[in-house]
Design a protein around this motif. Structure first.
Motif, PDB file in Angstrom:
ATOM      1  N   PHE A 137      44.166  44.906  52.847  1.00 53.67           N
ATOM      2  CA  PHE A 137      43.639  46.161  52.319  1.00 53.67           C
ATOM      3  C   PHE A 137      44.776  46.942  51.674  1.00 53.67           C
ATOM      4  CE2 PHE A 137      40.727  45.085  55.739  1.00 53.67           C
ATOM      5  CZ  PHE A 137      39.490  45.327  55.165  1.00 53.67           C
ATOM      6  N   GLU A 181      44.484  47.772  31.954  1.00 57.40           N
ATOM      7  CA  GLU A 181      44.227  46.377  32.308  1.00 57.40           C
ATOM      8  C   GLU A 181      45.499  45.541  32.155  1.00 57.40           C
ATOM      9  OE1 GLU A 181      41.818  44.859  33.716  1.00 57.40           O
ATOM     10  OE2 GLU A 181      40.377  46.488  33.732  1.00 57.40           O
ATOM     11  N   ASN A 189      45.196  37.303  41.612  1.00 58.66           N
ATOM     12  CA  ASN A 189      43.781  37.333  41.244  1.00 58.66           C
ATOM     13  C   ASN A 189      42.835  37.648  42.386  1.00 58.66           C
ATOM     14  OD1 ASN A 189      43.228  37.234  38.577  1.00 58.66           O
ATOM     15  ND2 ASN A 189      43.619  35.029  38.434  1.00 58.66           N
ATOM     16  N   LYS A 190      43.388  37.940  43.551  1.00 62.16           N
ATOM     17  CA  LYS A 190      42.559  38.217  44.714  1.00 62.16           C
ATOM     18  C   LYS A 190      42.071  39.664  44.654  1.00 62.16           C
ATOM     19  CE  LYS A 190      43.142  38.313  49.613  1.00 62.16           C
ATOM     20  NZ  LYS A 190      42.473  37.517  50.527  1.00 62.16           N
ATOM     21  N   VAL A 191      40.806  39.869  45.025  1.00 59.66           N
ATOM     22  CA  VAL A 191      40.251  41.216  45.086  1.00 59.66           C
ATOM     23  C   VAL A 191      40.600  41.828  46.436  1.00 59.66           C
ATOM     24  CG1 VAL A 191      38.153  42.601  44.962  1.00 59.66           C
ATOM     25  CG2 VAL A 191      38.329  40.503  43.631  1.00 59.66           C
ATOM     26  N   VAL A 192      41.125  43.044  46.427  1.00 60.90           N
ATOM     27  CA  VAL A 192      41.487  43.696  47.682  1.00 60.90           C
ATOM     28  C   VAL A 192      40.893  45.094  47.707  1.00 60.90           C
ATOM     29  CG1 VAL A 192      43.427  44.546  49.042  1.00 60.90           C
ATOM     30  CG2 VAL A 192      43.630  42.382  47.861  1.00 60.90           C
ATOM     31  N   PRO A 193      40.185  45.447  48.796  1.00 61.98           N
ATOM     32  CA  PRO A 193      39.609  46.794  48.876  1.00 61.98           C
ATOM     33  C   PRO A 193      40.695  47.852  49.084  1.00 61.98           C
ATOM     34  CG  PRO A 193      38.578  45.298  50.470  1.00 61.98           C
ATOM     35  CD  PRO A 193      39.804  44.619  49.948  1.00 61.98           C
ATOM     36  N   ALA A 234      38.531  49.099  44.697  1.00 64.68           N
ATOM     37  CA  ALA A 234      39.165  47.812  44.919  1.00 64.68           C
ATOM     38  C   ALA A 234      40.166  47.582  43.812  1.00 64.68           C
ATOM     39  CB  ALA A 234      38.125  46.700  44.927  1.00 64.68           C
ATOM     40  N   THR A 235      41.037  46.631  44.038  1.00 62.35           N
ATOM     41  CA  THR A 235      42.000  46.287  43.003  1.00 62.35           C
ATOM     42  C   THR A 235      42.153  44.781  42.981  1.00 62.35           C
ATOM     43  OG1 THR A 235      44.167  46.785  42.101  1.00 62.35           O
ATOM     44  CG2 THR A 235      44.061  46.414  44.456  1.00 62.35           C
ATOM     45  N   ILE A 236      42.766  44.299  41.914  1.00 58.59           N
ATOM     46  CA  ILE A 236      42.989  42.862  41.805  1.00 58.59           C
ATOM     47  C   ILE A 236      44.495  42.624  41.848  1.00 58.59           C
ATOM     48  CG2 ILE A 236      42.733  40.864  40.302  1.00 58.59           C
ATOM     49  CD1 ILE A 236      40.122  42.247  39.304  1.00 58.59           C
ATOM     50  N   LYS A 241      39.833  50.002  40.674  1.00 61.11           N
ATOM     51  CA  LYS A 241      38.583  49.653  40.005  1.00 61.11           C
ATOM     52  C   LYS A 241      37.409  50.032  40.893  1.00 61.11           C
ATOM     53  CE  LYS A 241      40.484  45.967  37.336  1.00 61.11           C
ATOM     54  NZ  LYS A 241      39.954  45.228  36.227  1.00 61.11           N
ATOM     55  N   SER A 242      36.267  50.211  40.266  1.00 63.61           N
ATOM     56  CA  SER A 242      35.090  50.542  41.060  1.00 63.61           C
ATOM     57  C   SER A 242      34.566  49.264  41.707  1.00 63.61           C
ATOM     58  CB  SER A 242      34.020  51.160  40.182  1.00 63.61           C
ATOM     59  OG  SER A 242      33.310  50.139  39.519  1.00 63.61           O
TER      60      SER A 242
END
Lengths: 783, 194
Positions: free
Chosen positions: A522, A212, A629-633, A623-625, A608-609
């Motif tokens: 992505f 993390e 702070n944006k979530v990206v697949p 996905a990842t951050i 991350k799941s």
């Protein structure tokens, strides 16, 4: 290499010490207990344990070449064996002798060249006692309870118990006793090792937290980048100031000149000039602060990055486990499989003490089983066939593990079976439609054999329930490659097959390339990316209704990533739009080019799941951050290739996109709620409009200044500038005075409606009664 | 010093109360009050069919979810759509480093998606086996609902599957059976590419 070897042996020895300590503890404590037990029947399980401990210790000692320890253990084992058979019941003095011998083993581990002849002699005498006719008190009551599961002592070690050297023994006896005390003291220090047991769940949570921290590192990097942008921004301002400053000074001089007849108005001008200078001073202060901050945050990010990387590496090191934890399940599997098939197979394992990341071990369990099944099923022949081929009736499979370099482990899984017949693989590939007969004929034997790693290819003439379905080896390869390893194959007809697997010792941090597709970001795993290419539309060939490009003289099929993901196609706007940007991906031996809208950059990502609801989503691996702070697949490349084959079967509309792009009407959507904004955007886009979004009135005005739009759809309640004000500003500007504006709102009062019309909105839609046909109808009337 | 003082103070009132009639009366009053309070509390526990729900607005309808299933309420600032998911899955949000999927329950219920809504809040529902977000326009607050006043079916209620309905309160609050809803396998996306 030699260094590595020495290093490795050192590590191995350290591990052995820990193991030995446990065995010795086990033997000592059980010996103590044994002495207290009177009943021979109750004694049996305790002796059993002691015997097993000694046996294991002997084996372990042999693995690290501690011959003396091995010899002593062998002797002890013989004594314990005699006790097990109830032909020896030691007296308290004899117990002492045994304890002393056990202690000596502990000392030997610390100092391998210690003299052991005296203890060996004592043990030899003890054992000799047992060979004399049984003495009365030891075993009269209970009949001998044979333990069938226990290994026969004599079969365990091929070496005969060594002969004690008589002359040295008696002389050494006394000093050895003194030495004992000294050694005991030292033992306490050295053998009570600095090792503790920690539950894996605790370690896993530690790893998770360390991982993390990667997010913090990325965020810190993002901040430095943002601050650097600020610095360049201020630089631009300073340049502009320097350009204008002479004019300002000249202006002041002019005013000073006319001061007398300016009847006091000059004062006002001076005040303004002073204010401008004051602003200049303030911005300069701001500039130096920002520069200092940027530097500090750069240092902080680098420092933090270094620490996080080291910590992560160390924690991963902690999480390594010996292969033996995985391999111990394999002998039984091989035995069961070979029995089912009426074959006789022996499994030999070497190097099982080598350590590797626990997560890799877990992932490799199935692949190991698949390969072994493959060996038993296809490799090893039936005993009759083997005899005919002049081979021993029993086959063997060996697993040899070795550490090839710092972060790599080599695993060789070999069998002495019939080998893999390239022609049979060819035939199977043709039969399953993987390749045409002609294509297959062009392959070399080695290439043809590699086909067994493709799904649907199997050499097995019949499908058994364990293999032959042609899935196993494809899965093996997928897994190995996913872990960042590789797999290769050696085979010789009639002699056997060897699978060579190379794996990393620890899982590398995942790296990914950020791409843009239909305005969404992505991540593509870097391991799957071959290269990034630019394609002229004219270079695209169509073959069998599929688009292809020529890459390094090879035909590679080309698909739009947006099509595969089911997103609308979007090409890059601007002067480069005639060139397509694409990325070639590979998974297994498949290679394919995907057209993307843009390629942003490469960076470390933490996988991350997708949460508990989205167990598995097609084409998406996780996905990842990002630092922002944006979530990206994260895309699943194997899925993408499968999906691509399906989506390209649908005739592509490549030519039409370029055409419609030009004629598309441009709409600006101003809406502060992200969902409503996206919903509106989707509705309008699917109706064929080009859509740009703004988060409030101010944002919308900025967009209106930089681009031309055909229509604006705006919410009323927005922060900073609401819809009414926006409409008023639009009407107030000559350039946009005639631009149609539709207000969409939750406000339903008559006053609002009237006010909307007052400020000059063309239409007013209430959210409650909103439906998309309504909106589209209004739009089509206006433009 | 202090210890001694404490000792005398704690000792004194007891003996006083036993003797002084005014003090005894005071104690009696306090005691009866305490008993009253205790009785009332016990009585409430006996009815036992009051649930605490979080009331929220979604497309001008008022819904309620039992608070013991709610992990937190989170502002919806930005979300990432995931291609290849059913349309009730709006996308993913980042809650302090954790990724949570958010759902538009209107679409899952096959309710007509009528009216634009703001969907500014995410209610994070947590059960032992599931965690997911439910979109809301606005949070009204926490209130209690008497379960025996809940009507379990109402002909005027359109669309909502009865199975996810805990009941409708007299004032029209639709209390959802979220526990049942999150157990629905149709909610779970587990999609392989063949």
């Amino acid at each position: 290499m030699i260094n590595n070897e020495a290093e490795f042996l050192k590590e191995l020895l350290a591990m052995f010490k820990i193991e030995a300590e446990e065995h010795l503890k086990g033997i000592s404590s059980n010996l103590l207990e044994l002495e207290k037990i009177q009943d021979a029947g109750e004694q049996t399980p305790v002796i059993e344990t002691i015997y097993r401990e000694a046996h294991s210790l002997k084996g372990a000692a042999r693995a690290v070449n501690l011959n003396q320890v091995e010899t002593l253990c062998q002797s002890l084992e013989s004594v314990f064996s005699a006790m097990k058979r109830h032909v020896l019941a030691p007296t308290p003095e004899q117990y002492d002798q045994i304890h002393a011998a056990v202690d000596r083993v502990g000392q030997l581990i610390e100092k391998p060249d210690l003299e052991i002849a005296d203890v060996l002699q004592q043990l030899g005498r003890l054992e000799a006692l047992s060979k004399e006719p049984p003495q009365a008190p030891a075993e009269p009551r209970t009949a001998e309870p044979p333990k069938s599961a226990a290994p026969e002592p004599d079969s365990s070690g091929p070496e005969p118990p060594p002969q004690p050297e008589a002359p040295a023994a008696s002389a050494a006896q006394e000093p050895a006793h003194q030495a004992n005390a000294a050694w005991n003291a030292e033992k306490d220090r050295s053998l009570v090792s600095d090792t503790i047991r920690i539950s894996t769940s605790k370690l896993d949570s530690l790893l998770l937290q360390a991982e993390e921290l990667l997010a913090s590192k990325l965020t810190a990097l993002q901040f430095t980048k943002d601050e650097r942008d600020l610095v360049t921004w201020i630089d631009a301002w300073r340049k502009e100031w320097e350009k204008r400053e002479p004019e300002l000074k000249a202006f002041r001089r002019d005013i000073e000149k006319f001061e007398k007849n300016a009847d006091g108005r000059a004062e006002a001008w001076f005040a303004i000039h002073d204010f401008i200078n004051y602003n200049y001073g303030q911005v300069k202060v701001f500039e130096s602060r920002i520069q200092a901050m940027s530097k500090a945050s750069d240092q902080n990010a680098r420092g933090l990055g270094g620490m996080v990387d080291t910590l992560l590496q160390d924690v991963k090191q902690v999480l390594t486990l010996p292969f033996s934890t995985l391999l111990k399940i394999l002998p039984k599997i091989v035995r069961d499989l070979s029995r089912d098939q009426g074959k006789d197979v022996e499994l030999i394992v070497k190097g099982s003490t080598i350590e590797i990341d626990r997560r890799i071990l877990e992932e490799m369990k199935d692949p190991f089983i698949h390969i072994l099944r493959n060996c038993v099923d296809h490799g090893i022949e039936k005993p009759d066939d083997r005899r005919k081929a002049n081979k021993p009736a029993g086959g063997y499979i060996s697993i040899i593990i070795s550490q090839s370099s710092g972060n790599k482990v080599d695993i060789l899984v070999s069998d002495d079976g019939r080998g893999i017949d390239a022609d049979r693989v060819r035939a199977s590939a043709v039969r399953h439609g993987v390749m045409s007969e002609e294509e297959v004929r062009r392959l070399s034997d080695a290439e043809a054999r590699m086909l067994i790693f493709q799904s649907e290819v199997s050499t097995s003439p019949i499908i058994t329930d364990i293999s032959g379905r042609g899935l196993g080896l494809a899965v093996v390869r997928e897994k190995v490659e996913k872990l960042g390893g590789s797999i290769a194959l050696d085979t010789e007809i009639g002699k056997g097959t060897t699978f060579r697997i190379q794996l990393p010792v620890t899982l590398a941090t995942f790296r990914g390339i950020l791409v843009e597709v239909s305005e969404q970001t992505f991540v593509i795993p870097t391991v799957n990316v071959d290269r990034v290419i630019r394609i002229r539309p004219g270079d695209i060939r169509t073959a069998e209704n599929r688009e292809t490009v020529l890459l390094d003289g090879k035909v590679v099929s080309l698909v739009h990533l947006s099509d595969v993901l089911g997103l609308p196609r979007r090409s890059r706007r601007g002067e480069e739009s005639d060139m397509l940007q694409a990325i070639t991906l590979s998974a297994g031996d498949k290679r394919m080019a995907f057209v993307v809208q843009g390629i942003l950059n490469e960076q470390e990502v933490l996988v991350k799941s997708l949460g508990r609801q989205l167990v598995r989503v097609r084409n998406i691996a996780g996905a990842t951050i990002l630092g922002s702070n944006k979530v990206v697949p994260i895309l699943n490349v194997i899925d993408l290739m499968k999906s691509a084959v399906r989506s390209s079967a649908i005739p592509t509309k490549m030519t039409t996109t370029e055409g419609t792009e030009v004629g598309k009407k441009n709409i600006l959507v101003a809406e502060d709620s992200i969902t409503s904004r996206t919903l509106l955007k989707n509705i309008l886009e699917s109706a064929g409009y080009q859509v740009k979004t703004a988060v409030d009135g101010v944002d919308a005005l900025t967009a209106l200044r930089t681009e031309t739009f055909d229509l604006v759809v705006s919410d009323i309640e927005m922060p900073r500038m609401n819809g009414f004000d926006l409409v008023a500003r639009i009407r107030g500007d000559k350039a946009t005075a005639d631009l149609p504006v539709i207000l969409v709102t939750a406000l339903e009062s008559r006053e609002d409606r009237e006010r909307g019309i007052d400020v000059g909105a063309n239409a007013y839609i209430v959210k409650r009664s909103f439906d998309q046909s309504n909106l589209l109808e209004v739009i089509s009337k206006l433009i | 010093m202090i210890k001694r003082k404490l000792k005398t103070e704690s000792g004194a009132p007891n003996t006083d109360a036993a003797q002084d009639p005014a003090a005894r009366k005071r104690t009696d009053i306090l005691k009866s009050r305490a008993e009253e309070l205790a009785v009332e509390l016990a009585g409430q526990e006996d009815t036992g069919n009051v649930i605490e729900v979080l009331e929220f607005v979604l497309a001008s309808e008022h819904y309620g979810i039992e608070t013991n299933l709610i992990g937190e309420v989170y502002p919806m600032r930005e979300y990432t759509p995931v291609p290849g998911t059913p349309d009730f899955v709006m996308g993913l949000i980042n809650i302090r480093g954790r990724i949570v999927s958010v759902n538009d329950i209107r679409r899952f219920f096959d309710l007509p998606v009528k009216g634009l809504s703001d969907l500014n809040r995410v209610i994070v529902v947590q059960t032992a086996r599931m965690e997911l977000g439910i979109l809301a326009d606005r949070i009204v607050g926490v209130r209690t609902v008497q379960t025996d006043t809940l009507q379990t079916s109402l002909p005027t209620l359109t669309g909502i599957r009865a199975e996810y309905l805990r009941g409708i309160a007299p004032d029209g609050l639709v209390v959802l059976d979220v526990e049942k809803m999150v157990m629905d396998t149709r909610l779970i996306v587990n999609d392989e590419v063949e």
